[in-house]
Design an enzyme around this catalytic site. Structure first.
Site, short mmCIF file in Angstrom:
data_model
loop_
_atom_site.label_atom_id
_atom_site.label_comp_id
_atom_site.label_asym_id
_atom_site.label_seq_id
_atom_site.Cartn_x
_atom_site.Cartn_y
_atom_site.Cartn_z
N GLY A 29 -0.38 12.76 6.41
CA GLY A 29 -1.19 12.20 5.56
C GLY A 29 -0.81 11.49 4.56
O GLY A 29 0.15 10.89 4.57
N HIS A 32 -1.09 5.26 4.59
CA HIS A 32 -0.91 3.92 4.04
C HIS A 32 -0.82 2.98 5.23
O HIS A 32 -0.86 3.40 6.55
CB HIS A 32 0.41 3.84 3.11
CG HIS A 32 1.66 4.19 3.66
ND1 HIS A 32 2.32 3.70 4.68
CD2 HIS A 32 2.28 5.40 3.37
CE1 HIS A 32 3.47 4.27 5.20
NE2 HIS A 32 3.32 5.26 4.21
N HIS A 35 1.69 3.70 8.10
CA HIS A 35 0.91 4.79 9.16
C HIS A 35 -0.05 3.94 10.21
O HIS A 35 0.08 4.43 11.44
CB HIS A 35 0.34 5.91 8.51
CG HIS A 35 1.10 6.65 7.82
ND1 HIS A 35 0.94 6.96 6.41
CD2 HIS A 35 2.07 7.71 8.00
CE1 HIS A 35 1.91 7.65 5.83
NE2 HIS A 35 2.59 7.94 6.87
N VAL A 176 6.97 -1.30 7.60
CA VAL A 176 6.01 -1.79 7.01
C VAL A 176 6.38 -1.93 5.55
O VAL A 176 6.51 -0.65 4.86
CB VAL A 176 4.63 -1.51 7.20
CG1 VAL A 176 3.41 -2.17 6.22
CG2 VAL A 176 4.32 -1.55 8.80
N SER A 185 5.74 4.08 1.34
CA SER A 185 5.98 5.55 1.76
C SER A 185 4.97 6.49 0.85
O SER A 185 4.53 5.90 -0.35
CB SER A 185 7.49 5.88 0.90
OG SER A 185 7.28 7.39 0.92
N SER A 186 4.52 7.54 1.37
CA SER A 186 3.51 8.36 0.84
C SER A 186 4.08 8.60 -0.76
O SER A 186 3.23 8.94 -1.83
CB SER A 186 3.19 9.56 1.35
OG SER A 186 2.63 9.26 2.67
P1 AMP Z 1 4.97 10.61 7.36
O1 AMP Z 1 3.54 11.03 7.16
O2 AMP Z 1 5.90 10.16 5.97
O3 AMP Z 1 5.85 12.01 8.04
O4 AMP Z 1 5.11 9.62 8.19
C1 AMP Z 1 4.44 9.54 9.48
C2 AMP Z 1 5.06 8.63 10.29
O5 AMP Z 1 4.72 7.17 9.95
C3 AMP Z 1 6.61 8.52 10.49
O6 AMP Z 1 7.02 8.36 11.91
C4 AMP Z 1 7.10 7.72 9.70
O7 AMP Z 1 8.46 7.11 10.04
C5 AMP Z 1 6.13 6.66 9.69
N1 AMP Z 1 6.11 5.74 8.46
C6 AMP Z 1 5.90 5.85 7.29
N2 AMP Z 1 6.21 5.07 6.53
C7 AMP Z 1 6.07 3.90 7.23
C8 AMP Z 1 6.24 2.36 7.08
N3 AMP Z 1 6.52 2.08 5.78
N4 AMP Z 1 6.49 1.73 8.02
C9 AMP Z 1 6.42 2.23 9.36
N5 AMP Z 1 6.22 3.47 9.52
C10 AMP Z 1 6.14 4.31 8.44
#
Ligand code: AMP
Length: 285
Positions: A29, A32, A35, A176, A185-186
């Site tokens: 969640g 951004h 995601h 991204v 990043s979140s």
């Molecule tokens: P998270 O919610 O942080 O666990 O991320 C969920 C998925 O989104 C994971 O596979 C992350 O690697 C991917 N993700 C997070 N940030 C980015 C980004 N800036 N660019 C591409 N994928 C991302």
């Protein structure tokens, strides 16, 4: 899109015929554009995708990080409505759905769980493997989409699939970035304004490092990265390593590089109480 909270409802929905391949996009969640790019890629490949939103407690080695992790389901659902289709599913389970019993499984990923993130976040990848394997078991996807932003996670998940023999295709997706270069990043929203303003130094520095190999060896590049990152006093370098993308073995000298391997410079930076990670492809010169 359909928003479902239970395994039963999800599995019932997925029983609809002629909907393969099924794509899974696991997230925690606080969505951004990074995601959303995964979801767009998944939707381009798969007639139905499942986006999970679940903040998995077992992958947090730091209780404060878990407590402070941003959560905003309403906003997430609004963003998802802009990219998902009628039959796509948003799965928002609670802890009981994912872990009806305490998950005591211990995975062995060899070197993948002994370097970089693993050294700074003990138990993190075991928790990632627990939740990802549960989601795989629940959704039974044909393909699963992950961001290269979490470079080591992609290697661990590939190994998890190899060990389980499930045959799920892991699709890595490019990073991204914000307009100033910071990897989305979140956790970025938790940065104080001064550190947020300075955070592009991370990508700027690893980009410069990626160009240094022609004239410099790895110890000099590592010194450069540490000096640049820590120059202002606002950031502390946890590690910068140049590794291959399969075994993740940190290089000591550039003579160890092989034409047949792909290399990435991976960085983790502490910005006060927040950790930021990023990486860049390093081309052999
Ligand atoms: P998270 O919610 O942080 O666990 O991320 C969920 C998925 O989104 C994971 O596979 C992350 O690697 C991917 N993700 C997070 N940030 C980015 C980004 N800036 N660019 C591409 N994928 C991302």
């Amino acid at each position: 899109m359909k928003v479902l909270t239970t395994v039963k409802a999800l599995q019932h929905q997925l029983k609809q015929p002629d909907k393969s391949p099924v794509g899974l996009v696991p997230t925690m969640g606080a969505l951004h554009e990074g995601h959303l790019s995964l979801m767009k890629n998944a939707a381009a490949d798969c007639p139905v995708i499942v986006v999970s939103i679940y903040v998995n407690p077992t992958q947090f080695n730091d209780k404060d990080d878990l407590r402070n992790y941003p959560r905003n389901l309403e906003k997430d659902l609004g963003m998802l409505a802009t990219v998902l289709r009628e039959d796509d599913i948003v799965f928002t389970p609670d802890d009981k759905e994912i872990y009806p019993q305490k998950d005591t499984r211990v995975f062995d990923f060899g070197n993948l769980d002994k370097v970089m993130e693993a050294l700074h976040r003990p138990g993190h990848f075991n928790g990632v493997a627990q939740v990802v394997s549960r989601l795989f078991e629940i959704v039974k996807p044909d393909m699963a989409y992950f961001g290269i932003k979490d470079f080591q996670q992609v290697a661990v998940v590939r190994e998890l699939v190899r060990q389980s023999g499930s045959g799920i295709r892991i699709v890595p997706n490019p990073i991204v970035r914000e307009a100033d270069g910071l990897a989305m990043s979140s956790r970025n929203q938790l940065l104080d304004p001064a550190r947020r303003k300075e955070a592009p130094v991370i990508y700027r520095t690893i980009s410069a490092a990626s160009r240094m190999l022609r004239k410099n060896d790895i110890p000099e590049i590592k010194d450069f990265v540490k000096k640049e990152i820590e120059r202002s006093g606002n950031f502390v370098l946890e590690y910068f390593e140049i590794v291959d993308d399969i075994e993740l073995i940190p290089l000591k000298r550039k003579t160890e590089m092989k034409d047949s391997s792909k290399y990435y410079g991976c960085i983790a930076v502490r910005a006060g109480r927040i950790r930021l990670i990023d990486n860049i492809r390093i081309l052999l010169v």
